[in-house]
Design a protein around this motif. Structure first.
Motif, PDB file in Angstrom:
ATOM      1  N   GLY A   1       7.388  -0.661 -10.338  1.00 37.50           N
ATOM      2  CA  GLY A   1       6.796   0.323  -9.619  1.00 37.50           C
ATOM      3  C   GLY A   1       5.273   0.649  -9.917  1.00 37.50           C
ATOM      4  O   GLY A   1       4.420   1.042  -9.075  1.00 37.50           O
ATOM      5  N   GLN A   2       5.167   0.397 -11.310  1.00 33.32           N
ATOM      6  CA  GLN A   2       3.868   1.109 -11.709  1.00 33.32           C
ATOM      7  C   GLN A   2       3.069  -0.123 -12.301  1.00 33.32           C
ATOM      8  O   GLN A   2       1.999   0.062 -12.871  1.00 33.32           O
ATOM      9  CB  GLN A   2       4.206   1.800 -13.271  1.00 33.32           C
ATOM     10  N   GLY A   3       3.541  -1.324 -12.134  1.00 35.23           N
ATOM     11  CA  GLY A   3       2.805  -2.654 -12.285  1.00 35.23           C
ATOM     12  C   GLY A   3       3.067  -3.028 -13.697  1.00 35.23           C
ATOM     13  O   GLY A   3       2.227  -3.990 -14.249  1.00 35.23           O
ATOM     14  N   CYS A   4       4.067  -2.711 -14.364  1.00 41.72           N
ATOM     15  CA  CYS A   4       4.345  -2.925 -15.800  1.00 41.72           C
ATOM     16  C   CYS A   4       5.545  -4.273 -15.767  1.00 41.72           C
ATOM     17  O   CYS A   4       6.056  -4.460 -14.775  1.00 41.72           O
ATOM     18  CB  CYS A   4       5.192  -1.898 -16.556  1.00 41.72           C
ATOM     19  N   ASP A   5       5.236  -5.066 -16.652  1.00 43.59           N
ATOM     20  CA  ASP A   5       5.860  -6.333 -16.854  1.00 43.59           C
ATOM     21  C   ASP A   5       7.175  -6.021 -17.072  1.00 43.59           C
ATOM     22  O   ASP A   5       7.790  -5.467 -18.060  1.00 43.59           O
ATOM     23  CB  ASP A   5       5.078  -7.327 -17.830  1.00 43.59           C
ATOM     24  N   VAL A   6       8.299  -6.593 -16.131  1.00 49.53           N
ATOM     25  CA  VAL A   6       9.580  -6.124 -16.025  1.00 49.53           C
ATOM     26  C   VAL A   6      10.310  -7.144 -17.140  1.00 49.53           C
ATOM     27  O   VAL A   6      11.141  -6.526 -18.038  1.00 49.53           O
ATOM     28  CB  VAL A   6      10.239  -6.678 -14.674  1.00 49.53           C
TER      29      VAL A   6
ATOM     30  N   TYR B   1      13.345   1.158  -5.127  1.00 53.88           N
ATOM     31  CA  TYR B   1      12.739   0.056  -4.495  1.00 53.88           C
ATOM     32  C   TYR B   1      13.644  -1.029  -4.293  1.00 53.88           C
ATOM     33  O   TYR B   1      13.378  -2.156  -4.376  1.00 53.88           O
ATOM     34  CB  TYR B   1      11.415  -0.127  -5.394  1.00 53.88           C
ATOM     35  N   ILE B   2      15.078  -0.905  -4.167  1.00 49.58           N
ATOM     36  CA  ILE B   2      15.852  -1.875  -4.321  1.00 49.58           C
ATOM     37  C   ILE B   2      15.732  -2.920  -3.033  1.00 49.58           C
ATOM     38  O   ILE B   2      16.180  -4.058  -3.491  1.00 49.58           O
ATOM     39  CB  ILE B   2      17.529  -1.317  -4.384  1.00 49.58           C
ATOM     40  N   ARG B   3      15.388  -2.198  -1.875  1.00 49.98           N
ATOM     41  CA  ARG B   3      15.410  -3.308  -0.771  1.00 49.98           C
ATOM     42  C   ARG B   3      13.901  -4.110  -0.999  1.00 49.98           C
ATOM     43  O   ARG B   3      13.996  -5.278  -0.494  1.00 49.98           O
ATOM     44  CB  ARG B   3      15.233  -2.388   0.296  1.00 49.98           C
ATOM     45  N   GLN B   4      12.876  -3.379  -1.539  1.00 53.19           N
ATOM     46  CA  GLN B   4      11.601  -3.820  -1.210  1.00 53.19           C
ATOM     47  C   GLN B   4      11.395  -5.026  -2.233  1.00 53.19           C
ATOM     48  O   GLN B   4      10.847  -6.000  -2.357  1.00 53.19           O
ATOM     49  CB  GLN B   4      10.563  -2.820  -1.291  1.00 53.19           C
ATOM     50  N   ALA B   5      11.747  -4.662  -3.390  1.00 48.49           N
ATOM     51  CA  ALA B   5      11.745  -5.039  -5.021  1.00 48.49           C
ATOM     52  C   ALA B   5      12.838  -5.268  -5.567  1.00 48.49           C
ATOM     53  O   ALA B   5      13.102  -4.614  -6.597  1.00 48.49           O
ATOM     54  CB  ALA B   5      10.622  -4.833  -5.540  1.00 48.49           C
ATOM     55  N   PRO B   6      14.062  -6.062  -5.182  1.00 45.59           N
ATOM     56  CA  PRO B   6      15.327  -5.976  -5.761  1.00 45.59           C
ATOM     57  C   PRO B   6      15.193  -6.617  -7.379  1.00 45.59           C
ATOM     58  O   PRO B   6      16.036  -6.230  -8.260  1.00 45.59           O
ATOM     59  CB  PRO B   6      16.076  -6.967  -5.139  1.00 45.59           C
ATOM     60  N   HIS B   7      13.858  -7.511  -7.681  1.00 43.49           N
ATOM     61  CA  HIS B   7      14.037  -7.800  -9.070  1.00 43.49           C
ATOM     62  C   HIS B   7      13.918  -6.744 -10.179  1.00 43.49           C
ATOM     63  O   HIS B   7      14.250  -6.922 -11.423  1.00 43.49           O
ATOM     64  CB  HIS B   7      12.853  -8.967  -9.140  1.00 43.49           C
ATOM     65  N   MET B   8      13.125  -5.953  -9.756  1.00 43.94           N
ATOM     66  CA  MET B   8      13.029  -4.398 -10.753  1.00 43.94           C
ATOM     67  C   MET B   8      14.350  -4.085 -11.084  1.00 43.94           C
ATOM     68  O   MET B   8      14.390  -3.519 -12.244  1.00 43.94           O
ATOM     69  CB  MET B   8      12.350  -3.375  -9.845  1.00 43.94           C
TER      70      MET B   8
END
Length: 327
Positions: A112-117, A289-296
């Motif tokens: 969510g902050q633009g950091c590399d997961v 953000y589990i629905r919008q970006a589950p990869h996070m």
């Protein structure tokens, strides 16, 4: 008198001559010497294997132990040198890429902050392994010493320790963490480790106490005491090596539990705090953000699950190898 027929006509081996008979006798003697115990049980005998050598032999043949050991070895290596497989800075973020998926050079996408997961998942291994190992060592040492001494000497010290452990067992771990760690402002891992040692030693203490009580009743301990061995010698040379196996098994399994406990406390906001890189912190941030970006959420949670599972599998393998009832 008629000449006796040669002995070889009767199927004997004497026809080989004097030299052949002597060679046969020498080979038989050599065979007897190589036989364990010698011809009359006076030769060199095979040294009996100890519990630890038998356990190591079984572990080397156990595929569960090998797989778990390789996974844990990989985790330890990347926790020490995360730059081997992650060359970026885990604190470097770009808001323009927030919540974006996988891209070239960024296989896990961005948070969510633009950091590399991917980078944060790799660097989060260091905190989890550090907390798990240090907490396990502290719990094992403190619990073994207190429980071992109480089980060996007994009496009033044993009674007092038993009542203290009952009090600590009555404290819920997560609730205790919420209360104790909520007043801590440090961003290091040591308050979390100290909390785990504070509430984790009673379990190891009770196991060590029971193991020492059982071991001190064995004949070899009684013989050593009759020969005048001191209490320190009995504890260090005779009791501890034979009573430590249950402690090692429980501590190995508990290591994975402490890693998950650190992630739970960090998820609740009372464990580790930003800018520390932790799987629990990343899971807490990604839950919104589990629905919008589950990869996070998927990657740090998957890394946590694999790590905990590896240590539990390792502990199960060690338990099976050290348990004489399973032989």
């Amino acid at each position: 008198m008629p000449e006796q027929p040669p002995f070889d006509q009767q199927g004997a081996i004497a026809a080989t001559g004097m030299g052949g008979a002597m060679d046969l006798a020498a080979s038989e003697a050599e065979t007897l010497e190589k036989t364990p115990g010698g011809p009359l049980g006076t030769g060199p005998q095979e040294k009996p294997r100890s519990l630890w050598s038998d356990a190591w032999r079984d572990l080397r043949r156990n595929p569960v132990f090998i797989i778990a050991g390789l996974v844990i070895l990989f985790l330890v290596v990347i926790s020490i040198w995360p730059s081997l497989i992650a060359g970026q800075n885990p604190l470097k973020c770009d808001l323009a890429k927030a919540q974006q998926g996988s891209q070239p050079g960024h296989p896990f996408g961005f948070d969510g902050q633009g950091c590399d997961v991917y980078t944060r998942t790799v660097y989060g291994t260091r905190v989890s392994i550090t907390v798990g190992v240090c907490a396990t060592l502290g719990v094992a040492i403190l619990g073994s010493v207190l429980g071992g001494l109480a089980g060996y000497f007994g009496g009033a010290s044993d009674g007092v320790l038993s009542r203290i452990t009952d009090i600590f067992f009555a404290i819920p771990v997560v609730l205790g963490g919420l209360v104790l760690l909520s007043v801590v402002t440090s961003n290091t891992v040591w308050p979390v480790i100290g909390f785990m040692v504070l509430l984790g030693w009673p379990q190891i203490s009770r196991i060590a106490r029971g193991s020492v009580i059982t071991t001190k009743q064995n004949d070899y301990v009684q013989a050593a005491r009759a020969l005048g061995a001191s209490n320190s010698r009995l504890l260090l040379r005779h009791i501890t090596p034979n009573a430590i196996a249950p402690v090692i098994v429980v501590a190995t399994i508990a290591l994975g539990t402490y890693i998950s406990l650190e992630a739970t406390l960090s998820y609740l906001g009372v464990g580790l705090k930003p800018p520390t890189v932790s799987w629990g912190i990343d899971i807490s941030s990604a839950s919104a953000y589990i629905r919008q970006a589950p990869h996070m959420l998927l990657w740090p949670a998957g890394a946590l699950a694999i790590t905990v599972l590896a240590f539990i599998m390792l502990g199960d393998a060690v338990r099976d190898a050290l348990d004489p009832k399973l032989r």
